[in-house]
Design an enzyme around this catalytic site. Structure first.
Site, PDB file in Angstrom:
ATOM      1  N   ASN A   1       3.146  13.870   5.278  1.00  0.00           N
ATOM      2  CA  ASN A   1       1.911  13.039   5.904  1.00  0.00           C
ATOM      3  C   ASN A   1       2.493  11.372   5.733  1.00  0.00           C
ATOM      4  O   ASN A   1       2.023  10.509   6.618  1.00  0.00           O
ATOM      5  CB  ASN A   1       0.619  13.053   5.406  1.00  0.00           C
ATOM      6  CG  ASN A   1       0.580  12.855   3.906  1.00  0.00           C
ATOM      7  OD1 ASN A   1       1.310  13.505   3.171  1.00  0.00           O
ATOM      8  ND2 ASN A   1      -0.190  11.975   3.414  1.00  0.00           N
TER       9      ASN A   1
ATOM     10  N   HIS B   1       0.419  17.463   4.784  1.00  0.00           N
ATOM     11  CA  HIS B   1      -0.608  17.957   5.327  1.00  0.00           C
ATOM     12  C   HIS B   1      -0.313  19.462   6.111  1.00  0.00           C
ATOM     13  O   HIS B   1       0.707  19.367   7.017  1.00  0.00           O
ATOM     14  CB  HIS B   1      -1.077  16.901   6.660  1.00  0.00           C
ATOM     15  CG  HIS B   1      -1.649  15.797   6.132  1.00  0.00           C
ATOM     16  ND1 HIS B   1      -2.189  15.413   4.635  1.00  0.00           N
ATOM     17  CD2 HIS B   1      -2.103  14.729   7.020  1.00  0.00           C
ATOM     18  CE1 HIS B   1      -2.532  14.322   4.917  1.00  0.00           C
ATOM     19  NE2 HIS B   1      -2.620  13.633   5.893  1.00  0.00           N
TER      20      HIS B   1
ATOM     21  N   ARG C   1      -9.901  17.743   2.446  1.00  0.00           N
ATOM     22  CA  ARG C   1      -9.016  17.163   1.630  1.00  0.00           C
ATOM     23  C   ARG C   1      -8.857  18.111   0.516  1.00  0.00           C
ATOM     24  O   ARG C   1      -9.669  18.791  -0.125  1.00  0.00           O
ATOM     25  CB  ARG C   1      -9.783  15.849   0.881  1.00  0.00           C
ATOM     26  CG  ARG C   1      -8.815  15.046  -0.003  1.00  0.00           C
ATOM     27  CD  ARG C   1      -7.868  14.117   0.911  1.00  0.00           C
ATOM     28  NE  ARG C   1      -8.394  12.943   1.540  1.00  0.00           N
ATOM     29  CZ  ARG C   1      -7.663  12.532   2.787  1.00  0.00           C
ATOM     30  NH1 ARG C   1      -6.244  12.803   3.089  1.00  0.00           N
ATOM     31  NH2 ARG C   1      -8.095  11.429   3.256  1.00  0.00           N
TER      32      ARG C   1
ATOM     33  N   GLY D   1      -2.830  10.878   1.936  1.00  0.00           N
ATOM     34  CA  GLY D   1      -3.370  10.002   3.154  1.00  0.00           C
ATOM     35  C   GLY D   1      -4.827   9.379   2.997  1.00  0.00           C
ATOM     36  O   GLY D   1      -4.819   8.696   4.078  1.00  0.00           O
TER      37      GLY D   1
ATOM     38  N   CYS E   1      -1.656  10.896  10.977  1.00  0.00           N
ATOM     39  CA  CYS E   1      -1.125  11.953  10.251  1.00  0.00           C
ATOM     40  C   CYS E   1      -1.543  13.487  10.521  1.00  0.00           C
ATOM     41  O   CYS E   1      -0.665  14.475  10.461  1.00  0.00           O
ATOM     42  CB  CYS E   1      -1.167  11.641   8.903  1.00  0.00           C
ATOM     43  SG  CYS E   1      -2.601  11.375   8.069  1.00  0.00           S
TER      44      CYS E   1
ATOM     45  N   GLY F   1       0.832  -1.105   0.036  1.00  0.00           N
ATOM     46  CA  GLY F   1       0.071  -0.227   0.070  1.00  0.00           C
ATOM     47  C   GLY F   1       0.777   1.227   0.194  1.00  0.00           C
ATOM     48  O   GLY F   1       2.124   1.331  -0.011  1.00  0.00           O
TER      49      GLY F   1
HETATM   50  P1  NAP Z   1      -3.612   1.204   1.068  1.00  0.00           P
HETATM   51  O1  NAP Z   1      -2.649   2.081   0.296  1.00  0.00           O
HETATM   52  O2  NAP Z   1      -4.861   0.851   0.695  1.00  0.00           O
HETATM   53  O3  NAP Z   1      -2.762  -0.037   1.678  1.00  0.00           O
HETATM   54  C1  NAP Z   1      -3.328  -1.119   2.428  1.00  0.00           C
HETATM   55  C2  NAP Z   1      -2.293  -2.230   2.662  1.00  0.00           C
HETATM   56  O4  NAP Z   1      -3.099  -3.102   3.541  1.00  0.00           O
HETATM   57  C3  NAP Z   1      -2.179  -3.115   1.324  1.00  0.00           C
HETATM   58  O5  NAP Z   1      -0.720  -3.367   1.359  1.00  0.00           O
HETATM   59  C4  NAP Z   1      -3.039  -4.019   1.236  1.00  0.00           C
HETATM   60  O6  NAP Z   1      -2.855  -5.291   0.786  1.00  0.00           O
HETATM   61  C5  NAP Z   1      -3.307  -4.552   2.863  1.00  0.00           C
HETATM   62  N1  NAP Z   1      -4.519  -5.186   3.193  1.00  0.00           N
HETATM   63  C6  NAP Z   1      -5.764  -4.329   3.078  1.00  0.00           C
HETATM   64  N2  NAP Z   1      -6.652  -5.408   3.537  1.00  0.00           N
HETATM   65  C7  NAP Z   1      -6.079  -6.392   3.959  1.00  0.00           C
HETATM   66  C8  NAP Z   1      -6.503  -7.592   4.603  1.00  0.00           C
HETATM   67  N3  NAP Z   1      -7.727  -7.716   4.928  1.00  0.00           N
HETATM   68  N4  NAP Z   1      -5.517  -8.582   5.038  1.00  0.00           N
HETATM   69  C9  NAP Z   1      -4.273  -8.325   4.644  1.00  0.00           C
HETATM   70  N5  NAP Z   1      -3.644  -7.118   4.065  1.00  0.00           N
HETATM   71  C10 NAP Z   1      -4.756  -6.204   3.617  1.00  0.00           C
HETATM   72  O7  NAP Z   1      -3.460   2.145   2.832  1.00  0.00           O
HETATM   73  P2  NAP Z   1      -2.477   3.115   3.256  1.00  0.00           P
HETATM   74  O8  NAP Z   1      -2.916   4.701   2.857  1.00  0.00           O
HETATM   75  O9  NAP Z   1      -1.193   2.613   3.133  1.00  0.00           O
HETATM   76  O10 NAP Z   1      -2.807   3.115   4.776  1.00  0.00           O
HETATM   77  C11 NAP Z   1      -2.401   2.236   5.637  1.00  0.00           C
HETATM   78  C12 NAP Z   1      -2.878   2.169   6.756  1.00  0.00           C
HETATM   79  O11 NAP Z   1      -2.139   3.536   7.489  1.00  0.00           O
HETATM   80  C13 NAP Z   1      -4.318   2.624   7.109  1.00  0.00           C
HETATM   81  O12 NAP Z   1      -4.829   2.263   8.350  1.00  0.00           O
HETATM   82  C14 NAP Z   1      -4.172   4.183   7.025  1.00  0.00           C
HETATM   83  O13 NAP Z   1      -5.332   4.724   7.816  1.00  0.00           O
HETATM   84  C15 NAP Z   1      -2.939   4.488   7.827  1.00  0.00           C
HETATM   85  N6  NAP Z   1      -2.175   5.752   7.511  1.00  0.00           N
HETATM   86  C16 NAP Z   1      -2.084   6.066   6.537  1.00  0.00           C
HETATM   87  C17 NAP Z   1      -1.632   7.616   6.247  1.00  0.00           C
HETATM   88  C18 NAP Z   1      -1.387   7.930   4.785  1.00  0.00           C
HETATM   89  O14 NAP Z   1      -0.725   8.953   4.900  1.00  0.00           O
HETATM   90  N7  NAP Z   1      -1.703   7.456   3.925  1.00  0.00           N
HETATM   91  C19 NAP Z   1      -1.064   8.140   7.307  1.00  0.00           C
HETATM   92  C20 NAP Z   1      -1.069   7.539   8.588  1.00  0.00           C
HETATM   93  C21 NAP Z   1      -1.628   6.360   8.724  1.00  0.00           C
HETATM   94  P3  NAP Z   1      -3.137  -5.404  -1.094  1.00  0.00           P
HETATM   95  O15 NAP Z   1      -2.088  -4.590  -1.727  1.00  0.00           O
HETATM   96  O16 NAP Z   1      -2.756  -7.032  -1.241  1.00  0.00           O
HETATM   97  O17 NAP Z   1      -4.683  -5.225  -1.032  1.00  0.00           O
END
Ligand code: NAP
Length: 362
Positions: free
Chosen positions: A338, A253, A246, A190, A160, A15
């Site tokens: 972020n 951010h 957003r 984010g 974040c 992700g």
């Molecule tokens: P993302 O791009 O949607 O990536 C999600 C990841 O989790 C992917 O590797 C996905 O695998 C895996 N996944 C989803 N459902 C799963 C399941 N049931 N079992 C196993 N693996 C699973 O999300 P992201 O933006 O990186 O965010 C990840 C987390 O960090 C979230 O909780 C988010 O709230 C938090 N966060 C994000 C940010 C930011 O700036 N983006 C900042 C702080 C915190 P596949 O690729 O195989 O589907």
């Protein structure tokens, strides 16, 4: 520090945040990535196959990870836990499920350093910004007792959205922060998105981010809370209200903040305190520590996303536009990266601190 590196795994490696972890850890002096894991739909593929159509970073997929076979976070949990010293969790998806997955790894005696919000408000799980509240690590022994573990535990970093305004206000904590009003302007990464995957965000703003205002108001109170009777008791003296918006920005951010204190503070004193604040000593001297945690800009048109987001390798906090306010005491604008400070980088710094303090062992 022994030269042998800690073996680590990344859950959710495919992700947005997972990709950040992978690149931040490429040449890390203490940590060596041994396991990349994600959902069933990525498991069994090489990392390159799993991410090549959705690689969002400007840098290339690191060569050394391209051919690692992605493992299944749930089915391969025992194998993963036996092969690494700890895991970073960057999983997306349903919170109750992620809470169970994180506890499963902790019970398998594999420490979990998480980005996810699932365990942030669990009273015996420390939510740490290492420069601000590293002493909350003290709650880990109570959590281990609840989980029945010897070395497995969960520690989390905060959302974040709060990672620019909590650090900016922290140097004034002893003045008695009373009321905070904050409007955040949050990048599309984010939400795990790019302009290609979220074209509606071009030339647009969306005045709603699900669950973000609650996190922006509650999480700082846990960060500023106290360890009592085996739990972190959130601060009850500070009131926070927020609006989270957003905006069409890829990374970074920004927050516009208004704050009122028990004792009035001058703008000069605030700037002086921010400039002197280097962060708690437990956060210093680590591979991801900053030289200057907070940078104050005198120019009236800064901080800006493009010029400031990569300050201190994306780990710095930028502040500017500090002025007296007619209703609150002061107002200012701040920003941070972020997916680095606010996600993967903040978690790596936390893990480094936990390793040096002896909470994670090889
Ligand atoms: P993302 O791009 O949607 O990536 C999600 C990841 O989790 C992917 O590797 C996905 O695998 C895996 N996944 C989803 N459902 C799963 C399941 N049931 N079992 C196993 N693996 C699973 O999300 P992201 O933006 O990186 O965010 C990840 C987390 O960090 C979230 O909780 C988010 O709230 C938090 N966060 C994000 C940010 C930011 O700036 N983006 C900042 C702080 C915190 P596949 O690729 O195989 O589907």
């Amino acid at each position: 520090m022994n030269m042998e590196k800690y073996k680590i795994g990344i859950l959710g490696a495919t992700g947005t945040v997972g990709q950040r972890f992978v690149t931040l850890l490429e040449n890390h002096p203490w940590f060596e990535v041994k396991v990349l894991a994600a959902s069933k739909s990525s498991a069994g593929k090489t990392f390159k196959e799993a991410v090549q159509n959705r690689w969002i970073l400007n840098s290339k997929i690191p060569k050394e990870y391209e051919n690692i076979i992605v493992m299944d976070v749930e089915e391969d949990a025992k194998k993963i836990a036996s092969e690494v010293d700890f895991v970073f969790c960057a999983l997306g998806g349903e919170k109750e499920k992620i809470k169970k997955i994180e506890e499963m790894y902790a019970r398998l005696e594999c420490p979990v350093i998480s980005n996810n919000s699932a365990n942030r408000m669990t009273p015996d799980v420390p939510m740490i910004i290492p420069e601000i509240n590293p002493e909350h690590v003290g709650v880990i022994e109570h959590q281990s007792r609840r989980l029945g573990t010897k070395k497995g535990f969960i520690a989390v970093k905060s959302n974040c959205s709060i990672q620019c305004y909590v650090p900016a206000l922290h140097p004034l904590f002893d003045l008695g922060i009373k009321n905070i009003l904050v409007c955040t302007y949050q990048a599309i990464s984010g939400a795990g998105k790019t302009f290609n995957t979220w074209p509606e965000m071009k030339d647009n703003i969306i005045p709603y981010i699900s669950g973000e205002e609650e996190k922006s108001e509650k999480e700082p109170l846990k960060i500023w809370g106290k360890l009592e009777n085996g739990e972190i008791i959130p601060n009850s003296d500070i009131n926070i209200t927020s609006q989270c918006i957003r905006v069409p920005v890829s990374e970074g951010h920004t927050a516009a903040v208004f704050a009122k204190f028990e004792r009035k503070v001058s703008c000069e004193e605030f700037i002086e305190r921010m400039r002197k604040f280097k962060g708690h000593e437990m956060s210093r001297g680590l591979p991801s520590s900053t030289e200057n945690f907070i940078t104050y800009f005198n120019e009236s048109d800064r901080p800006q996303i493009k010029s400031e987001r990569n300050l201190e390798n994306g780990m710095g906090i930028s502040v500017g536009r500090l002025r007296e306010d007619s209703q609150y005491d002061i107002k200012f604008v701040c920003m941070s990266h972020n997916t680095v400070r606010g996600a993967a980088g903040g978690a790596v710094l936390l893990a480094e601190m936990l390793c040096r303090e002896g909470y994670i062992n090889k």
